[in-house]
Design a protein around this motif. Structure first.
Motif, short mmCIF file in Angstrom:
data_model
loop_
_atom_site.label_atom_id
_atom_site.label_comp_id
_atom_site.label_asym_id
_atom_site.label_seq_id
_atom_site.Cartn_x
_atom_site.Cartn_y
_atom_site.Cartn_z
N ASP A 1 10.75 -24.51 24.96
CA ASP A 1 11.99 -24.70 24.20
C ASP A 1 11.74 -25.27 22.82
O ASP A 1 12.46 -26.15 22.34
N GLY A 2 10.72 -24.75 22.15
CA GLY A 2 10.46 -25.14 20.77
C GLY A 2 9.56 -26.33 20.60
O GLY A 2 9.26 -26.70 19.45
N ARG A 3 9.10 -26.94 21.69
CA ARG A 3 8.23 -28.11 21.55
C ARG A 3 6.78 -27.73 21.26
O ARG A 3 5.96 -28.58 20.96
N LEU A 4 6.47 -26.43 21.34
CA LEU A 4 5.15 -25.92 20.96
C LEU A 4 5.36 -24.65 20.14
O LEU A 4 6.06 -23.74 20.57
N ASN A 5 4.78 -24.61 18.95
CA ASN A 5 4.88 -23.44 18.08
C ASN A 5 3.48 -22.91 17.79
O ASN A 5 2.55 -23.69 17.55
N ALA A 6 3.35 -21.59 17.79
CA ALA A 6 2.07 -20.95 17.48
C ALA A 6 2.32 -19.79 16.54
O ALA A 6 3.39 -19.16 16.57
N SER A 7 1.35 -19.50 15.69
CA SER A 7 1.51 -18.40 14.74
C SER A 7 0.17 -17.84 14.35
O SER A 7 -0.85 -18.53 14.35
N VAL A 8 0.16 -16.55 13.99
CA VAL A 8 -0.99 -15.89 13.39
C VAL A 8 -0.45 -15.01 12.28
O VAL A 8 0.57 -14.34 12.44
N ALA A 9 -1.10 -15.05 11.13
CA ALA A 9 -0.61 -14.30 9.97
C ALA A 9 -1.78 -13.69 9.22
O ALA A 9 -2.87 -14.26 9.14
N VAL A 10 -1.54 -12.52 8.65
CA VAL A 10 -2.47 -11.86 7.74
C VAL A 10 -1.75 -11.74 6.39
O VAL A 10 -0.59 -11.32 6.34
N PHE A 11 -2.42 -12.14 5.32
CA PHE A 11 -1.75 -12.14 4.02
C PHE A 11 -2.64 -11.52 2.94
O PHE A 11 -3.87 -11.47 3.05
N ARG A 12 -1.97 -11.06 1.91
CA ARG A 12 -2.61 -10.57 0.69
C ARG A 12 -1.79 -11.05 -0.48
O ARG A 12 -0.57 -10.86 -0.51
N MET A 13 -2.45 -11.67 -1.44
CA MET A 13 -1.76 -12.23 -2.60
C MET A 13 -2.42 -11.72 -3.87
O MET A 13 -3.63 -11.53 -3.92
N LEU A 14 -1.61 -11.52 -4.90
CA LEU A 14 -2.09 -11.13 -6.21
C LEU A 14 -1.49 -12.05 -7.26
O LEU A 14 -0.28 -12.32 -7.23
N GLN A 15 -2.33 -12.55 -8.15
CA GLN A 15 -1.83 -13.21 -9.35
C GLN A 15 -2.22 -12.33 -10.53
O GLN A 15 -3.40 -12.21 -10.87
N GLU A 16 -1.21 -11.74 -11.15
CA GLU A 16 -1.42 -10.77 -12.21
C GLU A 16 -0.99 -11.35 -13.56
O GLU A 16 -0.38 -12.42 -13.64
N ASN A 17 -1.30 -10.62 -14.61
CA ASN A 17 -0.96 -11.00 -16.00
C ASN A 17 -1.68 -12.26 -16.44
O ASN A 17 -1.20 -12.97 -17.34
N ARG A 18 -2.81 -12.55 -15.84
CA ARG A 18 -3.58 -13.71 -16.29
C ARG A 18 -4.12 -13.44 -17.69
O ARG A 18 -4.48 -12.32 -18.05
N ALA A 19 -4.17 -14.50 -18.51
CA ALA A 19 -4.63 -14.35 -19.90
C ALA A 19 -6.06 -13.79 -19.93
O ALA A 19 -6.97 -14.35 -19.31
N LYS A 20 -6.23 -12.69 -20.63
CA LYS A 20 -7.54 -12.05 -20.76
C LYS A 20 -7.89 -11.98 -22.24
O LYS A 20 -7.15 -11.41 -23.05
N LEU A 21 -9.02 -12.57 -22.62
CA LEU A 21 -9.43 -12.68 -24.02
C LEU A 21 -9.72 -11.30 -24.61
O LEU A 21 -10.42 -10.48 -24.01
N LEU A 22 -9.18 -11.06 -25.81
CA LEU A 22 -9.43 -9.81 -26.52
C LEU A 22 -10.57 -9.97 -27.51
O LEU A 22 -10.88 -11.08 -27.96
N GLY B 1 -6.49 -13.06 3.46
CA GLY B 1 -7.04 -13.84 4.54
C GLY B 1 -6.15 -13.89 5.77
O GLY B 1 -5.23 -13.09 5.93
N VAL B 2 -6.45 -14.90 6.61
CA VAL B 2 -5.80 -15.05 7.90
C VAL B 2 -5.44 -16.51 8.10
O VAL B 2 -6.23 -17.41 7.75
N ASP B 3 -4.26 -16.76 8.66
CA ASP B 3 -3.81 -18.10 9.06
C ASP B 3 -3.55 -18.09 10.56
O ASP B 3 -2.84 -17.21 11.06
N LEU B 4 -4.08 -19.08 11.28
CA LEU B 4 -3.75 -19.27 12.69
C LEU B 4 -3.43 -20.74 12.91
O LEU B 4 -4.14 -21.62 12.40
#
Length: 797
Positions: free
Chosen positions: A609-630, A653-656
């Protein structure tokens, strides 16, 4: 010894006694907001538990064939439970802190249904963890401002509860971060901590849901908050722009403060440990009038700490006070304040390695600074919240948090000239004032025959920074020999304190909306969006002052949760966030903000009844538009660098994680994270494909647990924690520093003398592992603490 002000014990005592006014408190169950539709009774009781914090133990087959009545509105738990059971032949009665379900008209305190007892034990509402003894909670709202259980939230969520904070002796936010799944710390010197998640720096922190920026300079000002005021810390990993506005796609760290109690409560704690470390805590709360409509709480802490190093120590003072007033039956006003002062005999930089990054063989207690060094900070918070419940079950919340931060520091740091090690020094003063304000409306609405939830709101946050300082051109300690250094040999130098100045102010305004649509019984869709206006201005009058704006930046949030059965749910989510940057493009304008996006899929389970929680996740993240020297040939002025918004970093990566009740008397939290963040596009082409920040661990495992012994040994409990990470390194053109993989083990033994007195022994770094806690550069590494012991005793009324 530390030089600046500290909170005097007499002041702490006077505040403590003020919290004990109104000794004739009337204990009563606080109303909770509920929205439980007609459905099978077993499902309704589970939903009732998730929304109210009430624990309900029952066998599913005993409720077969019974259907609940609908419950909606703000009600006391026992009243709501009786409404829920209307027409089922069952009723509920309140006995102290427990509600008992029985056949209508039955007598006695319990009813045995099919050999099983159905009892509902009240836990604090709104996700509060204080007094539950749990390692998890029922409700979190740090992802969308909609109250949802961990299972209902389509992102990776961790909660460090009040019981975990107590069991592990986590005295401040640094301790909590080090013990939270997926989070890590990097240091630039002993007092400059930076928090990281999923490969990126966490550059926001929240107090009761109101964000505050951790900018480059404000992190030096804002020392780690004391945990004595915290009920829990909620962490949502990934991009969290809907809650915070601008920032990196790292995590939301939400500090949830303790609330006043309506019954008399006093807790006195004292701790003593290795290296002459001492800490005292006082926590007092009560109703302040006979009806209990005015409640107050005061929490104080004081530390006098030695250090494992040859020289150094610190003094820490903390006061937190909060008052709640029920203006009407539907309106509550909260006003509170906190003050934290930290005076540290601590240097600016860390220890050096050899010029090539190899270890110098220095002992962990080595101090290569000067006796005149100090790092003194203080922060003051003033906060308030007005909450009003309307007759249609909608709720209005208006909140504000104001912070004033100050730092005065004097210290030294190292620099290499070839293989020659020199010591330099500087003296700086910063002021950092911050304001965060939010107003929102939330509640249920009906569409296509189903009931859903929504929140709409607006927020503003401001920051004003003013810093100045000076340094010496000549080394304080030229040709320094680390094996032969006298920290008292160099006299304190004088500085031109206005040799360097920086003043700036920022303002960020936003409007947002989110909704949770119950599309079908097993299918829930969460949608949200936010528009932000960001304004930055340098105000120090320097030639290179920069001002820039971001107008109507759109942040998006989308999540889908599908309930496979009563235990498991699958989810998928997309979230994003933006981060302004001040680099100029080839036309002389400011390049567009970086954008961080988070794609995540996962499976969550909810047990007992909610007293124990478990999770597994797979994620992909992008940080774009980072300053690039010309190339300079593309810039209008070859003496001024210009950039394009083309850099990109990918993190995947993965979170468990599993957290909560494993068996009767056994609580645990265990999490594993794998993160690989690499350059996809960068100014330096050779970086592409390489790790974005190899100082951060890619593999992390963290475990904490406590077990209460049974039978004749039921006054004892045993527990501990374990943290493990892979090898890391810092590599530059002229050096490389390596830290091999390591595991740290901590042990805890507790003994409850009687109902009022509890004792605890914490043994940290049991196997006395020697390791670098940070590898910032070849002139600034930090050792982790050696094996140490802390004994604590607590008396509670």
């Amino acid at each position: 010894m530390p030089r600046t002000e500290h909170v005097k014990p007499s002041f702490i005592q006077s505040l403590t006694f003020s919290a004990l006014l109104g000794a004739y408190a009337v204990a009563h169950a606080q109303p909770v907001e509920l929205n439980v539709p007609v459905q099978p009774l077993a499902d309704a009781l589970q939903q009732f538990q998730a929304q109210s914090g009430v624990r309900v133990d029952y066998p599913a087959d005993a409720l077969a064939g019974r259907t609940s009545s609908a419950v909606s509105g703000t009600l006391e738990p026992i009243e709501a439970l009786r409404q829920l059971l209307a027409g089922t032949g069952l009723t509920a009665d309140l006995h102290g802190s427990a509600a008992t379900v029985s056949h209508a008209g039955a007598t006695g305190d319990e009813l045995n249904l099919g050999g099983m007892n159905i009892t509902a034990e009240r836990a604090p509402a709104g996700g509060a963890t204080e007094g539950t003894g749990a390692y998890t909670t029922g409700v979190v709202n740090s992802s969308t401002k909609l109250p949802m259980s961990i299972r209902e939230t389509p992102q990776s969520v961790s909660v460090v509860t009040q019981q975990r904070i107590e069991d592990q002796g986590l005295n401040n936010l640094n301790d909590i971060v080090l013990n939270t799944t997926g989070l890590s710390i990097q240091q630039s010197g002993p007092e400059r901590q930076r928090y990281y998640a999923r490969g990126f720096q966490v550059d926001n922190i929240m107090y009761d849901g109101l964000p505050m920026s951790l900018s480059q300079f404000s992190q030096d000002v804002i020392t780690a908050p004391d945990s004595a005021m915290l009920d829990r810390v909620e962490v949502v990993r990934g991009a969290t722009g809907l809650m915070q506005g601008s920032g990196n796609p790292a995590a939301a760290i939400n500090l949830i403060r303790k609330r006043p109690k309506s019954e008399p409560y006093v807790s006195l704690g004292a701790s003593a440990g290795s290296w002459d470390r001492y800490r005292t805590e006082v926590d007092a709360s009560n109703a302040l009038n006979e009806t209990g409509t005015l409640r107050g709480r005061v929490v104080t802490a004081y530390e006098d700490n030695g250090s494992f190093k040859d020289y150094g120590g610190s003094e820490h003072s903390f006061v937190y006070a909060i008052t709640e007033a029920d203006i009407t039956d539907d309106t509550m006003l909260t006003i509170g304040a906190s003050y934290q002062n930290d005076n540290k005999d601590s240097d600016w930089g860390g220890l050096p390695t050899a010029a090539d990054g190899s270890d110098l063989g220095l002992s962990r207690d080595t101090y290569l600074g000067n006796e005149w060094a100090y790092w003194n900070t203080n922060t003051r918070h003033l906060f308030t919240q007005l909450e009003h419940r309307f007759d249609n079950d909608w709720k209005l919340r208006l909140g504000a948090n104001k912070m004033w931060g100050r730092i005065h520091m004097l210290g030294s740091y190292f620099g290499y000239t070839g293989d020659t090690l020199n010591q330099y020094s500087g003296k700086y003063t910063y002021t950092n004032n911050y304001g965060s304000y939010d107003g929102n409306l939330s509640g249920p609405f009906k569409l296509f025959g189903r009931e859903h939830e929504a929140v709409v709101g607006a927020s503003t946050r401001t920051e004003v920074f003013d810093g100045h300082g000076g340094w010496l051109d000549a080394p304080t300690g030229p040709n320094l020999d680390p094996s032969n250094w006298d920290s008292g040999a160099v006299p304190e130098p004088s500085f031109d304190m206005y040799r360097w100045t920086l003043k700036y102010d920022t303002e960020e305004k936003g409007v947002y909306a989110a909704t949770r649509l119950n599309v079908a019984d097993p299918l829930h869709v969460i949608l949200g969006g936010r528009l932000d206006w960001y304004d930055y201005n340098d105000t120090d009058g320097n030639i290179n002052d920069t001002s820039y704006k971001v107008t109507r930046n759109l942040t998006r949030y989308a999540g889908v949760v599908y309930d496979l059965n009563d235990t498991y749910s699958m989810y998928a989510s997309y979230t994003d966030i933006f981060k302004p940057q001040n680099n100029l493009d080839a036309n002389g304008g400011v390049i567009e903000p970086m954008t961080g996006t988070n794609y995540e899929i996962g499976l969550k389970g909810e047990y007992f009844d909610g007293r124990l929680n478990a999770s597994v996740a797979v994620f992909r993240m992008l940080q774009e538009n980072r300053a690039k020297l010309l190339d300079s040939s593309l810039c209008p002025n070859i003496s001024i660098s210009c950039y394009e918004a083309a850099g990109e970093v990918e993190s995947k990566g993965v979170d468990l994680e599993v957290a909560g009740l494993l068996a009767e008397g056994w609580e645990a939290s265990a999490g594993y994270t794998y993160v690989e963040a690499t350059y996809r596009k960068d100014t330096t082409t050779a970086n592409e494909g390489k790790l974005f920040d190899p100082k951060q661990p890619r593999h992390q495992f963290k475990l904490s647990t406590v077990y209460h012994l049974r039978g004749s040994l039921d006054q004892w409990r045993i527990g501990g924690s374990l943290s493990s990470q892979n090898s890391t390194y810092r590599e530059m053109t002229s050096y490389r520093i390596d830290q091999e993989a390591y595991t740290l083990a901590n042990f805890m033994l507790g003994y409850r003398v009687n109902e009022h007195v509890d004792t605890r022994l914490n043994l940290n770094n049991v196997f006395d592992k020697t390791y670098y806690s940070s590898i910032n550069s070849n002139t600034s590494v930090s050792y982790g603490e050696p094996r140490n012991l802390m004994f604590s005793v607590n008396w509670t009324l």
